[in-house]
Design a protein around this motif. Sequence first.
Motif, PDB file in Angstrom:
ATOM      1  N   ILE A  46       0.786  -1.332   0.062  1.00  0.00           N
ATOM      2  CA  ILE A  46       0.071   0.061   0.083  1.00  0.00           C
ATOM      3  C   ILE A  46       0.947   1.114   0.020  1.00  0.00           C
ATOM      4  CG2 ILE A  46      -1.708   1.299   1.322  1.00  0.00           C
ATOM      5  CD1 ILE A  46      -2.506  -1.543   2.640  1.00  0.00           C
ATOM      6  N   LEU A  47       1.109   1.924  -1.065  1.00  0.00           N
ATOM      7  CA  LEU A  47       1.849   3.071  -1.155  1.00  0.00           C
ATOM      8  C   LEU A  47       1.347   4.296  -0.404  1.00  0.00           C
ATOM      9  CD1 LEU A  47       2.005   3.120  -5.155  1.00  0.00           C
ATOM     10  CD2 LEU A  47       3.566   2.025  -3.508  1.00  0.00           C
ATOM     11  N   ASN A 100       4.222  -2.353   5.291  1.00  0.00           N
ATOM     12  CA  ASN A 100       2.809  -2.229   5.635  1.00  0.00           C
ATOM     13  C   ASN A 100       2.778  -2.440   7.161  1.00  0.00           C
ATOM     14  OD1 ASN A 100       2.001  -2.164   3.037  1.00  0.00           O
ATOM     15  ND2 ASN A 100       1.023  -4.108   2.721  1.00  0.00           N
ATOM     16  N   ARG A 101       3.960  -2.415   7.781  1.00  0.00           N
ATOM     17  CA  ARG A 101       4.100  -2.302   9.397  1.00  0.00           C
ATOM     18  C   ARG A 101       4.019  -0.990   9.740  1.00  0.00           C
ATOM     19  NH1 ARG A 101       2.401  -6.079  12.264  1.00  0.00           N
ATOM     20  NH2 ARG A 101       3.471  -5.299  13.787  1.00  0.00           N
ATOM     21  N   ILE A 102       3.466  -0.513  10.863  1.00  0.00           N
ATOM     22  CA  ILE A 102       3.432   0.759  11.323  1.00  0.00           C
ATOM     23  C   ILE A 102       3.322   0.631  12.796  1.00  0.00           C
ATOM     24  CG2 ILE A 102       2.146   1.595   9.452  1.00  0.00           C
ATOM     25  CD1 ILE A 102      -0.446   1.765  11.168  1.00  0.00           C
ATOM     26  N   GLU A 103       3.878   1.966  13.340  1.00  0.00           N
ATOM     27  CA  GLU A 103       4.234   2.071  14.708  1.00  0.00           C
ATOM     28  C   GLU A 103       4.029   3.405  15.132  1.00  0.00           C
ATOM     29  OE1 GLU A 103       7.996   0.481  16.025  1.00  0.00           O
ATOM     30  OE2 GLU A 103       7.197  -1.619  15.906  1.00  0.00           O
ATOM     31  N   PHE A 104       3.520   3.732  16.120  1.00  0.00           N
ATOM     32  CA  PHE A 104       3.229   5.233  16.472  1.00  0.00           C
ATOM     33  C   PHE A 104       3.256   5.519  18.128  1.00  0.00           C
ATOM     34  CE2 PHE A 104      -0.960   4.729  15.209  1.00  0.00           C
ATOM     35  CZ  PHE A 104      -1.644   5.263  16.329  1.00  0.00           C
ATOM     36  N   LYS A 105       3.588   6.547  18.504  1.00  0.00           N
ATOM     37  CA  LYS A 105       3.575   6.923  19.943  1.00  0.00           C
ATOM     38  C   LYS A 105       3.000   8.415  20.164  1.00  0.00           C
ATOM     39  CE  LYS A 105       6.120   7.704  24.186  1.00  0.00           C
ATOM     40  NZ  LYS A 105       7.308   7.793  24.636  1.00  0.00           N
ATOM     41  N   THR A 106       2.223   8.869  20.837  1.00  0.00           N
ATOM     42  CA  THR A 106       1.957  10.029  20.992  1.00  0.00           C
ATOM     43  C   THR A 106       2.413  10.737  22.201  1.00  0.00           C
ATOM     44  OG1 THR A 106      -0.143   9.295  22.545  1.00  0.00           O
ATOM     45  CG2 THR A 106      -0.873   9.507  20.253  1.00  0.00           C
ATOM     46  N   GLY A 107       2.197  12.149  22.040  1.00  0.00           N
ATOM     47  CA  GLY A 107       2.642  12.689  23.258  1.00  0.00           C
ATOM     48  C   GLY A 107       1.682  12.469  24.616  1.00  0.00           C
TER      49      GLY A 107
END
Length: 172
Positions: A46-47, A100-107
């Motif tokens: 997925i682009l 296609n792997r994602i990671e995130f962290k919020t404040g």
Amino acid sequence: MLQRFEATNLPVARQRTIRGEIMRVLLACLVLFPSGLLAQPQVEEILDITGRYQFLGPDDTLAILDEDGRLKGYVDVFQGEEESDVVLSYPITLGSRRQNRIEFKTGKIHQKYYRFTGSVERGSGRQTRDRDHLRFVGELEIIEVNGETGAESSQRLNVVFKSLGKEAGGEE
């Protein structure tokens, strides 16, 4: 069921020639078409995942901007009537995408933040303007920090965040 080919009526030299030809064909197939013979499932890449996604509640929103594998954006979380703020907007402070792997962290806001690890998948929507065109599927960790001790407690949820699409005001 496969049966062994017995060539007892053929001369030994002819048997060796046939085996040699079969081996050459197999070797050529391996060299020319390696992925087809290994039968590895192909994952559709997925682009672009930039857009808005439904978060935990019906009015909560996750907005993602994908810039060459670096994720930016925010999570808007609506508060209950008893809270002083109507919406808390958690900025994404760390975010990455590899295929296609994602990671995130919020404040952190009011001693609380979010961390997500998962993958991007196609949803039931056929076009980018459709709801549920893309999905983030994975684990969301909700972390709360004790203001006095600094101790963290977390809640882990298996989640699916569906894209809102353009029609829902999700993408512009």
